[in-house]
Enzyme design. Structure first.
Site, short mmCIF file in Angstrom:
data_model
loop_
_atom_site.label_atom_id
_atom_site.label_comp_id
_atom_site.label_asym_id
_atom_site.label_seq_id
_atom_site.Cartn_x
_atom_site.Cartn_y
_atom_site.Cartn_z
N SER A 75 50.83 17.84 27.62
CA SER A 75 50.11 17.23 26.14
C SER A 75 48.18 17.28 25.40
CB SER A 75 50.02 15.28 26.84
OG SER A 75 51.53 14.93 26.35
N LYS A 214 41.41 14.53 27.38
CA LYS A 214 43.23 14.58 27.19
C LYS A 214 43.87 15.21 28.15
CE LYS A 214 46.81 13.34 25.30
NZ LYS A 214 47.01 12.91 26.54
N THR A 215 44.71 14.39 29.08
CA THR A 215 45.90 14.50 30.01
C THR A 215 47.48 15.08 29.47
OG1 THR A 215 46.87 12.60 29.73
CG2 THR A 215 45.21 12.65 31.01
#
Length: 272
Positions: A75, A214-215
């Site tokens: 992701s 963002k992970t």
């Protein structure tokens, strides 16, 4: 400009300098900080942390090997996917364009609702970004992945799967290079698309710092750990540090610990 081939040669000599148009070669410095590895060991796992201290022209890495190992971006690809969606007009307004829930009940409850681009990236809603990728289409997606020089640039494996289970691979050094170009607004797309993407990135405040990041998480195969990413940059006053971290998530607690590990590693190298 420092070229990636040169960077890999320096890594062999215990240095870290990815391809970056940030400073003259003579101004670049690098530092190997194996002590940062303790942040992973304390959790009973392994990983890598790479950072670029912008004001100091200093690259820091916890190791020489994993820092250059390419993995599926999972992701974290929502960052370029958002830019491309905005640039192509697939999304015109990140707060007004709505992606309707398809009615399929999924295990992650925040995915089971309508989303805008802003709420989708906050919830890391995979189905929304898969729909975005389908609307972008393979031709335009390949064009922008090439323009961004993103990882190995290979979008094989399905237009809505290539960053999850397909052929795309990127290493932490490349993550830093891409994210820093977004931070500076120098990607080969409009300023508006970059500004809006920076604005929708999830924000975490810690001490006097703001972390935009963002992970990413690759689903665990049976008997194997999953891989967790966190990429972005920290702003503490005028000081900015771009980072990329990935770690083996052997248990649910490791997934939740990604931001904490990054905060600890940042705290080891900058004042936050």
């Amino acid at each position: 400009m420092i070229h990636r081939r040169h960077a890999l040669g320096l890594l062999a000599a215990a240095s870290l300098m990815p391809s970056h148009a940030l400073a003259k070669v003579s101004e670049q410095r690098s530092e190997l900080r194996i002590d940062l590895m303790r942040r992973f060991f304390e959790l009973g796992t392994t990983g890598t942390f790479v950072a670029y201290k912008v004001d100091d022209y200093l690259f820091i890495s916890s190791d020489k090997v994993r820092a250059t190992q390419a993995q599926l971006p999972a992701s974290t690809f929502k960052i370029p996917n958002s830019i491309i969606a905005l640039e192509t007009g697939v999304v015109k307004d990140p707060d007004k364009d709505v992606f309707k829930w398809d009615g399929v009940k999924r295990a992650i409850e925040p995915w089971n609702q309508d989303h805008t681009l802003r709420s989708a990236i906050a919830a890391s809603a995979v189905p929304v970004y898969q729909e975005i990728a389908r609307r972008i289409g393979p031709e335009r997606m390949q064009k922008y992945v090439d323009l961004f020089e993103y990882g190995n640039r290979d979008i094989g494996g399905g237009i809505d799967q290539f960053w999850l289970t397909g052929n795309l691979r990127i290493d932490p050094m490349q993550q830093i290079e891409f994210v820093d170009k977004l931070r500076r607004g120098v990607l080969p797309v409009s300023k508006r698309s970059q500004e809006l993407t920076r604005d929708i990135l999830p924000v975490t405040k810690v001490g006097n710092a703001i972390i935009r990041a963002k992970t990413g998480l690759l689903g665990a195969e049976q008997g194997k750990p999953s891989l967790g990413w966190l990429v972005g940059w920290a702003e503490a006053g005028s000081q900015q540090t771009v980072f990329a971290m990935n770690m083996d998530c052997k248990e649910p607690a490791h997934i939740a610990a990604r931001m904490n590990v990054v905060q600890q590693c940042l705290g080891d190298i900058v004042a936050i």
